[in-house]
Design a protein around this motif. Sequence first.
Motif, short mmCIF file in Angstrom:
data_model
loop_
_atom_site.label_atom_id
_atom_site.label_comp_id
_atom_site.label_asym_id
_atom_site.label_seq_id
_atom_site.Cartn_x
_atom_site.Cartn_y
_atom_site.Cartn_z
N CYS A 1 -6.69 7.88 -2.82
CA CYS A 1 -5.84 9.07 -3.04
C CYS A 1 -6.63 10.19 -3.71
O CYS A 1 -6.51 11.36 -3.34
CB CYS A 1 -4.65 8.67 -3.90
SG CYS A 1 -3.42 9.97 -4.09
N LYS B 1 -9.85 3.38 2.11
CA LYS B 1 -8.45 3.34 2.54
C LYS B 1 -8.14 2.02 3.25
O LYS B 1 -7.13 1.36 2.95
CB LYS B 1 -8.17 4.52 3.47
CG LYS B 1 -6.75 4.55 4.03
CD LYS B 1 -6.58 5.73 4.98
CE LYS B 1 -5.19 5.74 5.61
NZ LYS B 1 -5.03 6.89 6.55
N LYS C 1 -5.52 -0.93 1.84
CA LYS C 1 -4.37 -1.46 2.60
C LYS C 1 -4.43 -2.98 2.69
O LYS C 1 -3.42 -3.67 2.50
CB LYS C 1 -4.37 -0.87 4.02
CG LYS C 1 -3.87 0.55 4.12
CD LYS C 1 -3.83 0.98 5.59
CE LYS C 1 -3.20 2.36 5.73
NZ LYS C 1 -3.14 2.79 7.15
N ASN D 1 -1.54 -5.17 0.82
CA ASN D 1 -0.55 -5.80 1.69
C ASN D 1 -0.69 -7.33 1.77
O ASN D 1 0.19 -8.00 2.31
CB ASN D 1 -0.63 -5.20 3.10
CG ASN D 1 -0.20 -3.73 3.11
OD1 ASN D 1 0.55 -3.30 2.23
ND2 ASN D 1 -0.68 -2.97 4.07
N TYR E 1 0.80 -1.22 0.00
CA TYR E 1 0.00 0.00 0.00
C TYR E 1 0.84 1.28 0.00
O TYR E 1 0.58 2.20 -0.78
CB TYR E 1 -0.95 -0.01 1.20
CG TYR E 1 -1.77 1.25 1.33
CD1 TYR E 1 -2.89 1.47 0.52
CD2 TYR E 1 -1.46 2.23 2.27
CE1 TYR E 1 -3.66 2.61 0.62
CE2 TYR E 1 -2.22 3.38 2.41
CZ TYR E 1 -3.32 3.57 1.58
OH TYR E 1 -4.07 4.71 1.69
N LYS E 2 1.86 1.35 0.86
CA LYS E 2 2.63 2.60 0.98
C LYS E 2 3.33 2.96 -0.33
O LYS E 2 3.28 4.11 -0.80
CB LYS E 2 3.67 2.49 2.11
CG LYS E 2 3.09 2.69 3.49
CD LYS E 2 4.20 2.78 4.54
CE LYS E 2 3.60 3.07 5.91
NZ LYS E 2 4.65 3.16 6.95
N TYR F 1 0.74 3.91 -2.95
CA TYR F 1 0.18 5.25 -2.73
C TYR F 1 1.10 6.33 -3.29
O TYR F 1 0.65 7.32 -3.88
CB TYR F 1 -0.06 5.48 -1.23
CG TYR F 1 -1.10 6.54 -0.95
CD1 TYR F 1 -2.43 6.18 -0.76
CD2 TYR F 1 -0.77 7.89 -0.89
CE1 TYR F 1 -3.40 7.14 -0.51
CE2 TYR F 1 -1.72 8.85 -0.64
CZ TYR F 1 -3.05 8.48 -0.45
OH TYR F 1 -4.01 9.44 -0.22
N GLN F 2 2.41 6.15 -3.12
CA GLN F 2 3.36 7.12 -3.66
C GLN F 2 3.30 7.17 -5.19
O GLN F 2 3.47 8.22 -5.80
CB GLN F 2 4.79 6.78 -3.20
CG GLN F 2 5.01 6.98 -1.72
CD GLN F 2 4.66 8.40 -1.26
OE1 GLN F 2 5.08 9.39 -1.86
NE2 GLN F 2 3.86 8.49 -0.21
N THR G 1 -6.37 2.01 -4.21
CA THR G 1 -5.43 3.02 -3.72
C THR G 1 -5.64 4.33 -4.45
O THR G 1 -5.62 5.41 -3.84
CB THR G 1 -3.98 2.54 -3.87
OG1 THR G 1 -3.82 1.29 -3.22
CG2 THR G 1 -3.00 3.55 -3.28
#
Length: 432
Positions: free
Chosen positions: A390, A361, A365, A369, A304-305, A308-309, A386
């Motif tokens: 966002c 959200k 995740k 993940n 996820y992280k 998201y970027q 995602t």
Amino acid sequence: MKLTVPLLLLVLLVVAGLSRAQVKTSLLDLTNSIGSILPSLSRPANHSRIFYAVMFDAGSTGTRIHVYTFIQSGSEELPVLDNEMFHSIKPGLSAYVDSPEMAGHTVKMLLKVAKKTVPRLEWKRTPVVLRATAGLRLLAAEKAQALLDQVQHVFDESPFLVPDNSVSIMNGTNEGILAWISVNFLTGHLKAQTKKTVGILDLGGGSTQITFLPKLRKTIESVPVADYVARFDIFNSTFELYTHSYLGNGLMAARLATLGALGVEGLEWRVFKSSCLPKKFRDEWSFGGLTYQVSGDPDGYAGYKLCYQEVLKVVKGIIHQPYELQDSSVFYAFSYYFDRAVDAGLIDGVQGGMLEVRDFKKRAKEVCNKMTKYPPISSFLCMDMTYITCLLKDGFGFKESTVLQLTKKVNNVESSWALGATLDYFHNLKIH
């Protein structure tokens, strides 16, 4: 359930800038103009007559047909919306950019639905209209026109009434406004004594729209450019909608941008990787008539992280955040918002349901993940969920507690701009 159209027609006439004195006359004019389009048969004066309209929605990922049935009770009464027949075909017309005749074939197939729904005796008086959205807006003008010409040819060969300007590309702003009018009419929020309305969020394949009625003056005053505001009069009150359409920020176009594949040459030998995809995933994916090689990052990390970027660059600095997004205002979210929420198991595929932004959200995740151990039903579900998260949070600036009503149909009518566009056709809605 029968839906009364008179209120919306009255609204649209007042939108066109008519005074109360003019409205009564105009309602009669509208009835008469519909009568001139649909010549009356020899019937008793009090006999209810039924008439039909066919609206095609040519989207980036599919072409849909809406066949509306209206009832006219008397010569001085406005029609009532009685029924909608809906059908869709994938892919969208833009997929046939190199074989435009297939676009005509798609429309011809869908016209069979109209022929089955509309009685043969009514074909000659039933108008057919097609409005294309972001899929064709994203194409070069001459390629889009080639597709529209094929559709026009099919219309001209059909037994239905083909009005002037029956085939065209719809302006993105009108797409949002007409959807707002349709949904607020169908939910009963367009009433003379109240200004309480619902906002709309439409996520297509190529573009996304946001439209709502602001409560704070600063929301209107702080727009980046004037075309974020649509003004019109309803019941002696001036309404100002905040509305904008973002071309290139629909779900499919956002996938391309996230992958870094927008406008890139040499597709046959490029592989586009993303940490939003399962590490061992590799496949072909097509959109807008082009095919892309896509894969996860087998040597990198997924989750996820990182995802998201990647999607943040598609949203940041592109989507304007309105000064206010009132928590008291419910937003209706449809199209891919609805479809992906169903795919993620957040809502029922028939009933829809209420969600908070944080629900997208949380599920994003979970999907991202766990996708190595538990492959999702769609390899793009992590990326899509995602991106939606966002878009809502970092794009439009919704709070995580903001409630969204996820819906496919309102009172048995598809949630889209098509009903508004059909009424627009009958009496040329003027929006400034």
